[in-house]
Design a protein around this motif. Structure first.
Motif, PDB file in Angstrom:
ATOM      1  N   MET A   1       0.848  -1.191   0.000  1.00 34.25           N
ATOM      2  CA  MET A   1       0.000   0.000   0.000  1.00 34.25           C
ATOM      3  C   MET A   1       0.886   1.244   0.000  1.00 34.25           C
ATOM      4  SD  MET A   1      -3.340   0.332   0.053  1.00 34.25           S
ATOM      5  CE  MET A   1      -3.866  -1.162   0.909  1.00 34.25           C
ATOM      6  N   LYS A   2       0.847   2.032  -1.052  1.00 34.26           N
ATOM      7  CA  LYS A   2       1.700   3.212  -1.147  1.00 34.26           C
ATOM      8  C   LYS A   2       1.219   4.306  -0.201  1.00 34.26           C
ATOM      9  CE  LYS A   2       2.904   2.498  -6.018  1.00 34.26           C
ATOM     10  NZ  LYS A   2       2.891   3.083  -7.383  1.00 34.26           N
ATOM     11  N   GLN A   3       2.159   4.826   0.583  1.00 32.44           N
ATOM     12  CA  GLN A   3       1.879   5.938   1.481  1.00 32.44           C
ATOM     13  C   GLN A   3       3.007   6.961   1.355  1.00 32.44           C
ATOM     14  OE1 GLN A   3      -1.158   5.586   4.477  1.00 32.44           O
ATOM     15  NE2 GLN A   3      -1.411   5.614   2.271  1.00 32.44           N
ATOM     16  N   ALA A   4       2.668   8.216   1.588  1.00 34.04           N
ATOM     17  CA  ALA A   4       3.644   9.301   1.460  1.00 34.04           C
ATOM     18  C   ALA A   4       4.231   9.646   2.825  1.00 34.04           C
ATOM     19  CB  ALA A   4       2.976  10.528   0.846  1.00 34.04           C
ATOM     20  N   GLU A   5       5.458  10.157   2.796  1.00 32.25           N
ATOM     21  CA  GLU A   5       6.100  10.632   4.017  1.00 32.25           C
ATOM     22  C   GLU A   5       6.320  12.138   3.985  1.00 32.25           C
ATOM     23  OE1 GLU A   5       9.615   8.452   4.912  1.00 32.25           O
ATOM     24  OE2 GLU A   5       8.591   6.494   4.987  1.00 32.25           O
ATOM     25  N   THR A   6       6.247  12.718   2.791  1.00 38.50           N
ATOM     26  CA  THR A   6       6.418  14.162   2.648  1.00 38.50           C
ATOM     27  C   THR A   6       5.348  14.704   1.711  1.00 38.50           C
ATOM     28  OG1 THR A   6       7.860  14.037   0.711  1.00 38.50           O
ATOM     29  CG2 THR A   6       8.921  13.883   2.880  1.00 38.50           C
ATOM     30  N   ILE A   7       5.174  15.999   1.689  1.00 38.89           N
ATOM     31  CA  ILE A   7       4.185  16.608   0.811  1.00 38.89           C
ATOM     32  C   ILE A   7       4.575  16.428  -0.657  1.00 38.89           C
ATOM     33  CG2 ILE A   7       5.156  18.950   0.731  1.00 38.89           C
ATOM     34  CD1 ILE A   7       2.209  19.936   1.201  1.00 38.89           C
ATOM     35  N   ASP A   8       5.891  16.396  -0.931  1.00 39.02           N
ATOM     36  CA  ASP A   8       6.342  16.158  -2.311  1.00 39.02           C
ATOM     37  C   ASP A   8       5.978  14.748  -2.766  1.00 39.02           C
ATOM     38  OD1 ASP A   8       7.434  18.674  -2.903  1.00 39.02           O
ATOM     39  OD2 ASP A   8       9.331  18.178  -1.929  1.00 39.02           O
ATOM     40  N   GLU A   9       6.054  13.789  -1.860  1.00 40.12           N
ATOM     41  CA  GLU A   9       5.672  12.419  -2.199  1.00 40.12           C
ATOM     42  C   GLU A   9       4.171  12.327  -2.438  1.00 40.12           C
ATOM     43  OE1 GLU A   9       7.130   9.597   0.628  1.00 40.12           O
ATOM     44  OE2 GLU A   9       9.230  10.136   0.297  1.00 40.12           O
TER      45      GLU A   9
ATOM     46  N   GLU B   1       5.387  23.334  10.007  1.00 39.98           N
ATOM     47  CA  GLU B   1       5.785  21.942  10.263  1.00 39.98           C
ATOM     48  C   GLU B   1       4.564  21.088  10.571  1.00 39.98           C
ATOM     49  OE1 GLU B   1       8.646  19.371  13.325  1.00 39.98           O
ATOM     50  OE2 GLU B   1       8.727  21.567  13.297  1.00 39.98           O
ATOM     51  N   ARG B   2       3.689  21.615  11.417  1.00 37.76           N
ATOM     52  CA  ARG B   2       2.465  20.882  11.742  1.00 37.76           C
ATOM     53  C   ARG B   2       1.578  20.743  10.512  1.00 37.76           C
ATOM     54  NH1 ARG B   2      -1.334  23.917  15.788  1.00 37.76           N
ATOM     55  NH2 ARG B   2      -1.487  25.221  13.928  1.00 37.76           N
ATOM     56  N   MET B   3       1.537  21.770   9.680  1.00 37.83           N
ATOM     57  CA  MET B   3       0.697  21.724   8.489  1.00 37.83           C
ATOM     58  C   MET B   3       1.167  20.652   7.521  1.00 37.83           C
ATOM     59  SD  MET B   3      -1.838  22.476   6.734  1.00 37.83           S
ATOM     60  CE  MET B   3      -2.457  23.529   8.039  1.00 37.83           C
ATOM     61  N   GLU B   4       2.476  20.512   7.329  1.00 40.85           N
ATOM     62  CA  GLU B   4       2.957  19.457   6.433  1.00 40.85           C
ATOM     63  C   GLU B   4       2.616  18.086   7.005  1.00 40.85           C
ATOM     64  OE1 GLU B   4       6.589  17.797   3.721  1.00 40.85           O
ATOM     65  OE2 GLU B   4       6.871  19.669   4.804  1.00 40.85           O
ATOM     66  N   LYS B   5       2.760  17.928   8.311  1.00 37.77           N
ATOM     67  CA  LYS B   5       2.404  16.651   8.942  1.00 37.77           C
ATOM     68  C   LYS B   5       0.926  16.361   8.738  1.00 37.77           C
ATOM     69  CE  LYS B   5       2.490  14.218  13.391  1.00 37.77           C
ATOM     70  NZ  LYS B   5       2.807  14.329  14.844  1.00 37.77           N
ATOM     71  N   LEU B   6       0.093  17.379   8.943  1.00 41.64           N
ATOM     72  CA  LEU B   6      -1.346  17.211   8.740  1.00 41.64           C
ATOM     73  C   LEU B   6      -1.653  16.867   7.296  1.00 41.64           C
ATOM     74  CD1 LEU B   6      -4.357  17.434   9.449  1.00 41.64           C
ATOM     75  CD2 LEU B   6      -4.161  19.920   9.182  1.00 41.64           C
ATOM     76  N   ASP B   7      -1.024  17.577   6.364  1.00 44.15           N
ATOM     77  CA  ASP B   7      -1.282  17.347   4.944  1.00 44.15           C
ATOM     78  C   ASP B   7      -0.949  15.916   4.547  1.00 44.15           C
ATOM     79  OD1 ASP B   7      -1.720  18.859   2.151  1.00 44.15           O
ATOM     80  OD2 ASP B   7      -0.070  17.441   1.926  1.00 44.15           O
ATOM     81  N   VAL B   8       0.158  15.390   5.046  1.00 46.46           N
ATOM     82  CA  VAL B   8       0.580  14.028   4.688  1.00 46.46           C
ATOM     83  C   VAL B   8      -0.368  12.995   5.292  1.00 46.46           C
ATOM     84  CG1 VAL B   8       2.405  12.305   4.957  1.00 46.46           C
ATOM     85  CG2 VAL B   8       2.990  14.663   4.353  1.00 46.46           C
ATOM     86  N   ILE B   9      -0.743  13.160   6.561  1.00 44.26           N
ATOM     87  CA  ILE B   9      -1.685  12.232   7.194  1.00 44.26           C
ATOM     88  C   ILE B   9      -3.029  12.277   6.463  1.00 44.26           C
ATOM     89  CG2 ILE B   9      -3.030  11.773   9.290  1.00 44.26           C
ATOM     90  CD1 ILE B   9      -0.610  12.777  10.896  1.00 44.26           C
ATOM     91  N   PHE B  10      -3.467  13.485   6.158  1.00 51.38           N
ATOM     92  CA  PHE B  10      -4.714  13.718   5.434  1.00 51.38           C
ATOM     93  C   PHE B  10      -4.687  13.025   4.078  1.00 51.38           C
ATOM     94  CE2 PHE B  10      -7.264  17.307   3.199  1.00 51.38           C
ATOM     95  CZ  PHE B  10      -8.463  16.665   3.408  1.00 51.38           C
ATOM     96  N   ALA B  11      -3.630  13.249   3.316  1.00 53.59           N
ATOM     97  CA  ALA B  11      -3.507  12.668   1.982  1.00 53.59           C
ATOM     98  C   ALA B  11      -3.419  11.150   2.035  1.00 53.59           C
ATOM     99  CB  ALA B  11      -2.276  13.240   1.279  1.00 53.59           C
ATOM    100  N   ASN B  12      -2.718  10.639   3.028  1.00 54.34           N
ATOM    101  CA  ASN B  12      -2.540   9.187   3.111  1.00 54.34           C
ATOM    102  C   ASN B  12      -3.854   8.448   3.330  1.00 54.34           C
ATOM    103  OD1 ASN B  12       0.178   8.816   2.543  1.00 54.34           O
ATOM    104  ND2 ASN B  12       0.813   9.141   4.673  1.00 54.34           N
ATOM    105  N   ARG B  13      -4.833   9.108   3.915  1.00 52.48           N
ATOM    106  CA  ARG B  13      -6.141   8.472   4.064  1.00 52.48           C
ATOM    107  C   ARG B  13      -6.792   8.288   2.688  1.00 52.48           C
ATOM    108  NH1 ARG B  13      -8.280   7.361   8.699  1.00 52.48           N
ATOM    109  NH2 ARG B  13     -10.348   7.288   7.740  1.00 52.48           N
ATOM    110  N   TYR B  14      -6.689   9.303   1.830  1.00 49.20           N
ATOM    111  CA  TYR B  14      -7.200   9.166   0.460  1.00 49.20           C
ATOM    112  C   TYR B  14      -6.403   8.124  -0.308  1.00 49.20           C
ATOM    113  CZ  TYR B  14      -7.242  10.154  -4.546  1.00 49.20           C
ATOM    114  OH  TYR B  14      -7.273  10.020  -5.916  1.00 49.20           O
ATOM    115  N   LEU B  15      -5.078   8.197  -0.211  1.00 52.49           N
ATOM    116  CA  LEU B  15      -4.225   7.263  -0.953  1.00 52.49           C
ATOM    117  C   LEU B  15      -4.489   5.822  -0.516  1.00 52.49           C
ATOM    118  CD1 LEU B  15      -0.905   9.315  -0.855  1.00 52.49           C
ATOM    119  CD2 LEU B  15      -2.314   8.871  -2.887  1.00 52.49           C
ATOM    120  N   LYS B  16      -4.652   5.605   0.779  1.00 50.29           N
ATOM    121  CA  LYS B  16      -4.949   4.250   1.264  1.00 50.29           C
ATOM    122  C   LYS B  16      -6.269   3.748   0.685  1.00 50.29           C
ATOM    123  CE  LYS B  16      -5.764   1.542   5.462  1.00 50.29           C
ATOM    124  NZ  LYS B  16      -5.855   1.575   6.950  1.00 50.29           N
ATOM    125  N   ALA B  17      -7.288   4.610   0.699  1.00 48.61           N
ATOM    126  CA  ALA B  17      -8.591   4.216   0.159  1.00 48.61           C
ATOM    127  C   ALA B  17      -8.486   3.902  -1.327  1.00 48.61           C
ATOM    128  CB  ALA B  17      -9.611   5.332   0.395  1.00 48.61           C
TER     129      ALA B  17
END
Length: 261
Positions: A1-9, A55-71
């Motif tokens: 399952m592909k997941q991102a670690e950074t906003i660029d990913e 810093e918190r915003m990038e963390k939030l963005d990645v967690i947020f995006a990973n939920r879509y990517l996982k789905a």
């Protein structure tokens, strides 16, 4: 399952989804384009210092995006994602939804379910209020992009202006699914979810998922009149799905002045 670690990913994985959707002639690429634009603008905002806590915003963005990517990858693997995402993805395989509906179905799942959970995951009960200003900025970015969808519907189909003024029913469709309502509901859910004990979060998520899926069903079937107008639009749509995706990409380069209906 592909997941991102950074906003660029995140952006890279969205690019891959978009390109695959072109090849597959899949409507799944339509929301991915809109979401990519949101992500790029959040990245630009972080670099420009527009958020209170980058810093918190990038963390939030990645967690947020990973939920879509996982789905998305669960659905591709024939596994079961959250119910509201499964519904949105299934509609992408149907003929009748227009581009606007595909976008709203994605927004519904991602804002009403995923954003509240992601916000809670980067916060505590004590400090979640500190996130409010940056939370609102994310929604403002998305809201501005969605506004272009409505304008384009009227631009491409001038008769809709008359229909809208005469009945107000299409306007009501947008009002019922306003970004302000989604934002407020997501923030309320984030504040509730952050206080839920870890062992109860799965059950809480499932309950929220069911409620958001009901909204998705309304987006998919917004009543006889609006559905009839949307079907009329759909019957006269031109171009392949891949061409619509390309058109949306071109429009994004013009700051999403309009989105093809």
């Amino acid at each position: 399952m592909k997941q991102a670690e950074t906003i660029d990913e995140v952006i890279l994985l969205l690019d891959q989804i978009i390109e695959k959707s072109k090849i597959d002639q899949s409507n799944l690429g339509l929301f991915a384009i809109l979401y990519r634009e949101v992500t790029v603008r959040i990245k630009e905002g972080i670099l420009a210092g527009s958020f209170q806590n980058g810093e918190r915003m990038e963390k939030l963005d990645v967690i947020f995006a990973n939920r879509y990517l996982k789905a998305y990858y669960q659905y591709q693997a024939k596994e079961k994602p959250s119910e509201c995402w499964a519904f949105a993805f299934e509609q992408a395989e149907n003929f009748w939804p227009i581009v606007l509906q595909h976008l709203l179905l994605g927004i519904n799942a991602h804002i009403n379910l995923d954003l509240g959970i992601a916000s809670a995951e980067v916060s505590t009960v004590e400090d979640i209020e500190d996130l409010k200003a940056d939370f609102d900025k994310i929604n403002s970015i998305l809201s501005n992009l969605v506004g272009g969808v409505e304008k384009c519907l009227i631009k491409i189909w001038p008769t809709l202006t008359w229909i809208l003024k005469f009945t107000g029913k299409i306007d009501n469709f947008f009002i019922d699914f306003s970004m302000e309502t989604a934002r407020n509901g997501a923030w309320k859910f984030a504040n509730e979810f952050v206080a839920v004990p870890e062992n109860e979060r799965e059950a809480c998520t499932q309950l929220r998922d069911q409620r958001i899926t009901e909204i998705a069903r309304l987006v998919s079937n917004p009543g006889y009149f609006v559905s009839a107008v949307f079907k009329f639009i759909r019957l006269f749509e031109r171009g392949t799905v891949a061409q619509k995706i390309i058109d949306m990409q071109i429009m994004e380069e013009k700051n999403m002045e309009c989105v093809v209906a």
